[in-house]
Design an enzyme around this catalytic site. Structure first.
Site, PDB file in Angstrom:
ATOM      1  N   ARG A   5       0.869  -0.855  -0.439  1.00 36.16           N
ATOM      2  CA  ARG A   5       0.007  -0.211   0.320  1.00 36.16           C
ATOM      3  C   ARG A   5       1.158   1.277   0.107  1.00 36.16           C
ATOM      4  O   ARG A   5       0.270   2.123  -1.059  1.00 36.16           O
ATOM      5  CB  ARG A   5      -0.884  -0.308   1.458  1.00 36.16           C
ATOM      6  CG  ARG A   5      -1.749  -1.152   1.220  1.00 36.16           C
ATOM      7  CD  ARG A   5      -2.557  -1.338   2.791  1.00 36.16           C
ATOM      8  NE  ARG A   5      -2.356  -1.429   3.787  1.00 36.16           N
ATOM      9  CZ  ARG A   5      -2.158  -1.060   4.916  1.00 36.16           C
ATOM     10  NH1 ARG A   5      -3.459  -0.274   5.426  1.00 36.16           N
ATOM     11  NH2 ARG A   5      -1.633  -1.187   6.064  1.00 36.16           N
ATOM     12  N   ASN A  33      -6.304  -2.713   2.166  1.00 39.77           N
ATOM     13  CA  ASN A  33      -6.308  -3.797   2.506  1.00 39.77           C
ATOM     14  C   ASN A  33      -8.106  -4.364   2.554  1.00 39.77           C
ATOM     15  O   ASN A  33      -8.712  -4.270   3.340  1.00 39.77           O
ATOM     16  CB  ASN A  33      -5.681  -4.761   3.848  1.00 39.77           C
ATOM     17  CG  ASN A  33      -4.356  -4.588   3.763  1.00 39.77           C
ATOM     18  OD1 ASN A  33      -3.862  -4.130   2.298  1.00 39.77           O
ATOM     19  ND2 ASN A  33      -3.560  -4.302   4.987  1.00 39.77           N
TER      20      ASN A  33
END
Length: 91
Positions: free
Chosen positions: A20, A38
């Protein structure tokens, strides 16, 4: 220039490996807004808004093999930008 929204679901070993953060850095370099988060099933969902070319480049990078972890596949959806995001964040 028409703004677009790219939503991409990335599967593989992409949680807990800096994926990320890496995605956020690439998106900011491309001038995009949105987020990476997520999901409960182990994927990372990436939502990016901006010009069509920068969004397509981000998708290319997500599939490119030079990411943290291991990407086994990416499914994307294109739509009109909603314009609600400011910056690019990890969620």
């Amino acid at each position: 220039m028409t703004e677009v929204r790219l939503t991409a679901w990335v599967r593989g070993r992409v949680q807990g490996v800096g994926f990320r953060w890496w995605t956020r850095a690439r998106a900011l370099e491309l001038g995009l807004t949105g987020w990476a988060r997520n999901t409960a099933d182990g994927r990372v969902e990436v939502v990016a808004e901006g010009g069509g070319e920068p969004c397509a480049r981000l998708l290319e990078l997500l599939r490119g093999g030079d990411t943290p972890g291991r990407v086994d596949g990416v499914v994307e959806r294109w739509s009109e930008a909603k314009g609600k995001a400011a910056g690019f964040v990890e969620r």
